[in-house]
Design a protein around this motif. Structure first.
Motif, mmCIF file in Angstrom:
data_model
loop_
_atom_site.group_PDB
_atom_site.id
_atom_site.type_symbol
_atom_site.label_atom_id
_atom_site.label_comp_id
_atom_site.label_asym_id
_atom_site.label_seq_id
_atom_site.Cartn_x
_atom_site.Cartn_y
_atom_site.Cartn_z
ATOM 1 N N VAL A 21 -6.335 10.317 -12.507
ATOM 2 C CA VAL A 21 -5.782 11.517 -11.960
ATOM 3 C C VAL A 21 -6.112 12.680 -12.879
ATOM 4 O O VAL A 21 -6.511 13.942 -12.581
ATOM 5 C CB VAL A 21 -4.559 11.341 -11.584
ATOM 6 N N CYS A 22 -5.808 12.485 -14.283
ATOM 7 C CA CYS A 22 -6.134 13.487 -15.168
ATOM 8 C C CYS A 22 -7.432 13.990 -15.141
ATOM 9 O O CYS A 22 -7.828 15.263 -15.122
ATOM 10 C CB CYS A 22 -5.592 13.198 -16.407
ATOM 11 N N LEU A 23 -8.386 13.108 -15.150
ATOM 12 C CA LEU A 23 -9.885 13.297 -15.182
ATOM 13 C C LEU A 23 -10.165 14.154 -14.068
ATOM 14 O O LEU A 23 -11.010 15.281 -14.126
ATOM 15 C CB LEU A 23 -10.625 12.088 -15.444
ATOM 16 N N TRP A 24 -9.728 13.564 -12.773
ATOM 17 C CA TRP A 24 -10.192 14.282 -11.663
ATOM 18 C C TRP A 24 -9.463 15.705 -11.602
ATOM 19 O O TRP A 24 -10.242 16.734 -11.283
ATOM 20 C CB TRP A 24 -9.507 13.626 -10.485
ATOM 21 N N LEU A 50 -9.631 10.778 -2.281
ATOM 22 C CA LEU A 50 -9.762 9.418 -2.245
ATOM 23 C C LEU A 50 -10.409 8.847 -1.062
ATOM 24 O O LEU A 50 -11.021 7.944 -1.145
ATOM 25 C CB LEU A 50 -8.014 8.762 -2.372
ATOM 26 N N CYS A 51 -10.198 9.469 0.133
ATOM 27 C CA CYS A 51 -10.906 9.189 1.402
ATOM 28 C C CYS A 51 -12.535 9.228 1.065
ATOM 29 O O CYS A 51 -13.217 8.336 1.555
ATOM 30 C CB CYS A 51 -10.476 10.126 2.518
ATOM 31 N N TRP A 52 -12.877 10.366 0.505
ATOM 32 C CA TRP A 52 -14.405 10.629 0.229
ATOM 33 C C TRP A 52 -14.844 9.458 -0.644
ATOM 34 O O TRP A 52 -15.862 8.739 -0.670
ATOM 35 C CB TRP A 52 -14.505 12.069 -0.390
ATOM 36 N N HIS A 53 -14.226 8.916 -1.894
ATOM 37 C CA HIS A 53 -14.441 8.113 -2.784
ATOM 38 C C HIS A 53 -14.707 6.610 -2.126
ATOM 39 O O HIS A 53 -15.458 6.096 -2.506
ATOM 40 C CB HIS A 53 -13.603 8.234 -3.943
ATOM 41 N N GLU A 54 -13.722 6.449 -1.326
ATOM 42 C CA GLU A 54 -13.607 5.082 -0.597
ATOM 43 C C GLU A 54 -15.004 5.047 0.363
ATOM 44 O O GLU A 54 -15.406 3.892 0.393
ATOM 45 C CB GLU A 54 -12.524 4.923 0.053
ATOM 46 N N ALA A 55 -15.308 5.966 0.787
ATOM 47 C CA ALA A 55 -16.563 6.063 1.696
ATOM 48 C C ALA A 55 -17.698 5.936 0.959
ATOM 49 O O ALA A 55 -18.895 5.411 1.759
ATOM 50 C CB ALA A 55 -16.609 7.279 2.633
#
Length: 69
Positions: A21-24, A50-55
């Protein structure tokens, strides 16, 4: 209007690592606000990330695909 949540709340609610989370936030992948002692996250921004990352396809997806060819 953003709904701001603490980093601890984000970590527990979305089951992600605090370091991630800190990096993002630092790389501006998610919307965050820093003060001298606090990092708060825009929850909607985190959800979208998170939705984009999961896709995205994973390494395992590519391995399965290359093994089937």
């Amino acid at each position: 209007m953003p709904k701001w949540i603490s980093i601890d709340e984000a970590v527990h609610k979305y089951e992600v690592k605090e370091e991630d989370v800190c990096l993002w936030a630092e790389t501006e992948a998610i919307t965050a606000s820093f003060t001298e002692t606090t990092l708060i996250i825009d929850e909607e921004s985190l959800q979208k990330f998170l939705c984009w990352h999961e896709a995205l396809p994973t390494k395992n997806t590519f391995r399965r695909w290359s093994n089937s060819v």
